[in-house]
Write a protein that holds these residues in place. Structure first.
Motif, PDB file in Angstrom:
ATOM      1  N   GLU A  38      -9.183   4.537   3.369  1.00 34.20           N
ATOM      2  CA  GLU A  38      -9.205   5.078   4.723  1.00 34.20           C
ATOM      3  C   GLU A  38      -7.848   5.688   5.130  1.00 34.20           C
ATOM      4  O   GLU A  38      -7.791   6.790   5.661  1.00 34.20           O
ATOM      5  N   ILE A  39      -6.773   4.992   4.849  1.00 35.44           N
ATOM      6  CA  ILE A  39      -5.445   5.486   5.261  1.00 35.44           C
ATOM      7  C   ILE A  39      -4.924   6.495   4.238  1.00 35.44           C
ATOM      8  O   ILE A  39      -4.437   7.566   4.593  1.00 35.44           O
ATOM      9  N   GLY A  40      -5.006   6.138   2.967  1.00 38.92           N
ATOM     10  CA  GLY A  40      -4.694   7.109   1.916  1.00 38.92           C
ATOM     11  C   GLY A  40      -3.223   7.219   1.564  1.00 38.92           C
ATOM     12  O   GLY A  40      -2.843   8.042   0.729  1.00 38.92           O
ATOM     13  N   ILE A  41      -2.392   6.419   2.156  1.00 42.23           N
ATOM     14  CA  ILE A  41      -0.954   6.439   1.854  1.00 42.23           C
ATOM     15  C   ILE A  41      -0.501   4.974   1.826  1.00 42.23           C
ATOM     16  O   ILE A  41      -1.098   4.134   2.501  1.00 42.23           O
ATOM     17  N   GLU A  42       0.517   4.665   1.007  1.00 44.72           N
ATOM     18  CA  GLU A  42       0.897   3.264   0.810  1.00 44.72           C
ATOM     19  C   GLU A  42       1.399   2.602   2.095  1.00 44.72           C
ATOM     20  O   GLU A  42       1.790   3.289   3.053  1.00 44.72           O
ATOM     21  N   SER A  43       1.443   1.267   2.053  1.00 49.11           N
ATOM     22  CA  SER A  43       1.859   0.494   3.231  1.00 49.11           C
ATOM     23  C   SER A  43       3.317   0.782   3.607  1.00 49.11           C
ATOM     24  O   SER A  43       4.128   1.197   2.778  1.00 49.11           O
ATOM     25  N   THR A  44       3.621   0.529   4.869  1.00 48.18           N
ATOM     26  CA  THR A  44       5.013   0.514   5.322  1.00 48.18           C
ATOM     27  C   THR A  44       5.639  -0.776   4.790  1.00 48.18           C
ATOM     28  O   THR A  44       5.038  -1.838   4.909  1.00 48.18           O
ATOM     29  N   SER A  53      -4.457  16.825  12.597  1.00 43.23           N
ATOM     30  CA  SER A  53      -4.338  15.367  12.677  1.00 43.23           C
ATOM     31  C   SER A  53      -3.512  14.828  11.504  1.00 43.23           C
ATOM     32  O   SER A  53      -3.825  15.067  10.335  1.00 43.23           O
ATOM     33  N   THR A  54      -2.435  14.088  11.818  1.00 43.36           N
ATOM     34  CA  THR A  54      -1.597  13.511  10.748  1.00 43.36           C
ATOM     35  C   THR A  54      -2.398  12.451   9.987  1.00 43.36           C
ATOM     36  O   THR A  54      -2.215  12.273   8.787  1.00 43.36           O
ATOM     37  N   LYS A  55      -3.288  11.757  10.710  1.00 41.86           N
ATOM     38  CA  LYS A  55      -4.102  10.717  10.078  1.00 41.86           C
ATOM     39  C   LYS A  55      -5.003  11.332   9.000  1.00 41.86           C
ATOM     40  O   LYS A  55      -5.102  10.816   7.876  1.00 41.86           O
TER      41      LYS A  55
END
Ligand code: AMP
Ligand code: MG
Length: 349
Positions: free
Chosen positions: A190-196, A302-304
């Motif tokens: 869903e997010i598609g980029i690694e965690s902070t 949308s950045t998301k």
């Protein structure tokens, strides 16, 4: 129901026809099967809301070694440990007040906390550091699997070291299919980029080591501190400042496709420039006149959405014969900061 009925596919990989892998749906039977595999020291590719991970029993050094082998990951690069409850996290690390606040605000979710580790965490997981990285993920299938295992699972991204992270089962099978046997299918990430990743091990010097799904503003608000104070001054990063560690999240070149990437400032209009037919042009927002070599990361800015499409875009263009990929950067807000961080590393040579 027999396990075979829940198996979405069993495929022979082209790279190594003798080896096959199974892609399993997250049925109760399959979760049980995979939890047995993990408890027996095997590695399993798993869906998370950030990117697909390659999981092993975090308390079993031999199992964790298999992750490093499959990824070609250097041992100096520590693993994130995934848990299914805060109690399980507290078995692994010493929590402080700020960690409690962040866990309450963002877990389950895309935030990894770096905290002083407890002795049960093996050295291979932490690259012998005295801190451990922990995350309670939100993806329901992954949570079910951790709960079924009743052990914490170490899981870096399920890609060969240095390459673009996977956000779908297809990405995992394309790049690791000849090295793993089990993949749990949880759909696209869903997010598609690694965690902070936030380092809370020194409460006087709290730093975001890797921007990701949770923004500095959101973290600053929960901790009642200025988000600007959380940013890492990359010029100050030395092996001694990071305890001997230069995390790959901090490496100049990482998350890299093979094709040359050229970045352009946010707001660049490619319509006037997209005239080299051997180059691909990726705008941040869909633009009016699109030729065959024009692509976009988001429909409406949308950045998301752009984050969720970024790695798929990089991988798919990398598999096409473009001699160069031009990409317009995201605005430097929210998850756009993480997008630009990954783009910068993908473009580094
Ligand atoms: P990946 O699992 O591929 O998303 O990468 C995990 C990231 O977490 C890497 O950049 C690691 O270096 C970083 N990491 C894991 N444990 C620690 C730690 N104890 N201190 C600092 N960074 C860490
Ligand atoms: Mg990774």
């Amino acid at each position: 129901m027999p396990e075979e009925n829940n198996t979405l596919s069993r495929q022979e990989t082209p790279a190594n026809p003798g080896v096959s892998f199974s892609v399993l749906s997250p049925s109760s039977e399959n979760i049980q099967l995979l939890s047995n595999c993990l408890r027996n020291g095997e590695i399993v590719a798993v869906p998370t809301e950030t990117v697909y991970g390659l999981a092993a029993n975090a308390l079993d050094p031999a199992a964790c070694e298999r992750i490093f082998e499959a990824k070609g990951r250097p041992h100096a690069d520590p693993l994130i440990v995934h848990v299914s409850s805060i109690e399980q996290a507290k078995d692994l690390a010493h929590f402080n007040e700020k960690a409690e606040l962040l866990a309450a605000a963002f877990w389950p979710g895309a935030l990894t906390l770096i905290l002083p580790k407890k002795s049960c965490v093996p050295d291979i997981v932490t690259a012998s550091l005295n801190t451990v990285a922990i995350r309670l993920p939100g993806h329901p299938a992954f949570r079910k699997l951790i709960e079924a295992c009743q052990i914490p699972l170490a899981a870096p991204s399920a890609n060969p070291f240095g390459y673009v992270s996977p956000t779908s089962v297809e990405h995992v099978t394309n790049s690791l299919g000849d090295r793993i046997h089990w993949i749990l299918d949880g759909g696209p990430c869903e997010i598609g980029i690694e965690s902070t990743i936030i380092d809370l091990s020194n409460q006087e010097n709290i730093r975001i080591l890797r921007p990701g799904g949770i923004s500095p503003e959101a973290i600053g608000e929960v901790l009642s501190i200025n988000p600007a104070s959380l940013s890492l001054d990359r010029h100050l990063i030395t092996p001694s400042a990071t305890g001997g560690l230069i995390a790959p999240g901090l490496l100049e070149r990482h998350y890299s496709p093979n094709t040359l990437i050229q970045l352009h400032p946010h707001g660049t209009c490619f319509a006037e420039h997209s005239n080299n037919p051997t180059h691909a042009y990726v705008s941040f927002k869909k633009q009016a006149t699109l030729s065959d070599n024009c692509f976009s990361l988001s429909d409406d800015g949308s950045t998301k959405q752009a984050a969720s499409r970024l790695f798929e875009m990089l991988r798919s263009l990398d598999h096409q014969p473009w001699s160069r990929i031009h990409i317009e950067k995201a605005p430097d807000t929210d998850i756009g900061i993480a997008i630009n961080d990954r783009l910068q590393r993908a473009a580094s040579r």
